[in-house]
Write a protein that holds these residues in place. Structure first.
Motif, PDB file in Angstrom:
ATOM      1  N   LEU A  70      13.907   7.045   2.614  1.00  0.00           N
ATOM      2  CA  LEU A  70      12.931   7.129   3.296  1.00  0.00           C
ATOM      3  C   LEU A  70      11.690   8.327   2.718  1.00  0.00           C
ATOM      4  CD1 LEU A  70      11.247   7.449   6.019  1.00  0.00           C
ATOM      5  CD2 LEU A  70      11.864   9.468   6.355  1.00  0.00           C
ATOM      6  N   ILE A  71      11.055   6.518   1.988  1.00  0.00           N
ATOM      7  CA  ILE A  71       9.592   6.767   1.085  1.00  0.00           C
ATOM      8  C   ILE A  71       8.400   6.973   1.418  1.00  0.00           C
ATOM      9  CG2 ILE A  71      11.399   6.194  -1.000  1.00  0.00           C
ATOM     10  CD1 ILE A  71       9.875   3.349  -1.214  1.00  0.00           C
TER      11      ILE A  71
ATOM     12  N   ARG B  37       6.858   2.147  -3.222  1.00  0.00           N
ATOM     13  CA  ARG B  37       8.627   1.258  -2.685  1.00  0.00           C
ATOM     14  C   ARG B  37       8.434   0.228  -4.496  1.00  0.00           C
ATOM     15  NH1 ARG B  37      10.546  -1.647   1.079  1.00  0.00           N
ATOM     16  NH2 ARG B  37       9.608  -1.696   3.145  1.00  0.00           N
ATOM     17  N   ASP B  38       7.538   0.316  -5.449  1.00  0.00           N
ATOM     18  CA  ASP B  38       7.925  -0.203  -6.466  1.00  0.00           C
ATOM     19  C   ASP B  38       9.132   0.389  -7.099  1.00  0.00           C
ATOM     20  OD1 ASP B  38       6.101  -2.612  -5.952  1.00  0.00           O
ATOM     21  OD2 ASP B  38       4.560  -1.776  -7.067  1.00  0.00           O
TER      22      ASP B  38
ATOM     23  N   THR C 173      10.243   2.981   4.817  1.00  0.00           N
ATOM     24  CA  THR C 173       8.698   3.462   4.546  1.00  0.00           C
ATOM     25  C   THR C 173       7.956   4.063   5.911  1.00  0.00           C
ATOM     26  OG1 THR C 173       7.179   1.495   4.796  1.00  0.00           O
ATOM     27  CG2 THR C 173       8.204   2.069   2.501  1.00  0.00           C
ATOM     28  N   LEU C 174       7.669   5.299   5.509  1.00  0.00           N
ATOM     29  CA  LEU C 174       6.957   5.732   6.943  1.00  0.00           C
ATOM     30  C   LEU C 174       5.983   5.049   7.563  1.00  0.00           C
ATOM     31  CD1 LEU C 174       6.193   9.509   5.111  1.00  0.00           C
ATOM     32  CD2 LEU C 174       8.301   8.818   6.038  1.00  0.00           C
ATOM     33  N   GLU C 175       5.839   4.374   6.799  1.00  0.00           N
ATOM     34  CA  GLU C 175       4.589   3.222   7.338  1.00  0.00           C
ATOM     35  C   GLU C 175       5.177   2.086   8.034  1.00  0.00           C
ATOM     36  OE1 GLU C 175       2.372   5.049   3.537  1.00  0.00           O
ATOM     37  OE2 GLU C 175       4.484   4.019   4.364  1.00  0.00           O
ATOM     38  N   GLN C 176       6.280   1.738   7.964  1.00  0.00           N
ATOM     39  CA  GLN C 176       7.309   1.143   9.009  1.00  0.00           C
ATOM     40  C   GLN C 176       7.705   1.633   9.881  1.00  0.00           C
ATOM     41  OE1 GLN C 176       9.804   0.044   5.160  1.00  0.00           O
ATOM     42  NE2 GLN C 176      10.045  -1.994   6.377  1.00  0.00           N
ATOM     43  N   ILE C 177       8.150   3.150   9.926  1.00  0.00           N
ATOM     44  CA  ILE C 177       8.378   3.498  11.057  1.00  0.00           C
ATOM     45  C   ILE C 177       7.785   4.762  11.952  1.00  0.00           C
ATOM     46  CG2 ILE C 177      11.272   4.269  10.244  1.00  0.00           C
ATOM     47  CD1 ILE C 177      10.484   6.828   9.867  1.00  0.00           C
ATOM     48  N   LEU C 178       6.507   5.067  11.541  1.00  0.00           N
ATOM     49  CA  LEU C 178       5.632   5.788  12.150  1.00  0.00           C
ATOM     50  C   LEU C 178       4.143   4.927  11.912  1.00  0.00           C
ATOM     51  CD1 LEU C 178       6.755   8.959  10.723  1.00  0.00           C
ATOM     52  CD2 LEU C 178       6.714   7.956  12.915  1.00  0.00           C
TER      53      LEU C 178
END
Length: 166
Positions: free
Chosen positions: A10-11, A16-17, A28-33
């Motif tokens: 979880l990053i 990501r790169d 990614t945190l942005e994907q789940i939140l």
């Protein structure tokens, strides 16, 4: 990652790169939140289990070879309760997270503050000079800091000289 047998990383999206080379699923945190609402402290409930792992911290110890040290949930929870009792955090406190997140002191600084409902302030990515750091503490109205003695020796004298702090 391989030694710890991580199954999911979880990053922050900005990393990501760097994580692309890891042989592990990445979220990614942005994907789940994406639009995470604020959660009231009173809404947070949980149970901890003595047999469950809280985190693994890697250290070279005396051998010079990195090894994972497993920290159980119960050890972390008991430590956090002790920290909360010693520092007497309240919802009015403003705590500076200073330790690098790769160091286990960061768990103490982050979770003890959040469990108490205190405001958590993350330090900047670069270490600031004493005067700049002192100004930052005053501007953010930080009430609690946990600094390494060598850094505190440089930071505290200018802070105590600053009338705006008192």
């Amino acid at each position: 990652l391989a030694d710890a047998r991580v199954q999911l990383l979880l990053i922050d999206a900005a990393l990501r790169d760097e994580a692309a080379a890891a042989d592990v699923d990445v979220v990614t945190l942005e994907q789940i939140l994406p639009d995470a609402p604020a959660i009231a402290v009173d809404d947070v409930r949980g149970e901890w289990d003595d047999a469950q792992l809280a985190y693994v911290v890697y250290t070279s110890g005396s051998t010079g070879v990195p090894k994972g040290v497993m920290v159980g949930q119960s050890a972390l929870v008991h430590h956090l309760h002790t920290i909360q009792h010693q520092y007497v955090y309240t919802r009015n406190d403003r705590v500076l997270q200073f330790a690098n997140v790769g160091f286990d002191t960061a768990a103490e600084q982050i979770f003890a503050a959040l469990l108490s409902g205190a405001a958590l302030h993350l330090r900047s990515e670069h270490l600031q000079g004493a005067a700049e750091f002192s100004r930052c503490l005053v501007q953010r109205r930080i009430s609690t800091i946990d600094l390494p003695p060598s850094y505190a020796a440089d930071v505290l004298p200018p802070l105590f000289a600053d009338d705006a702090f008192w």
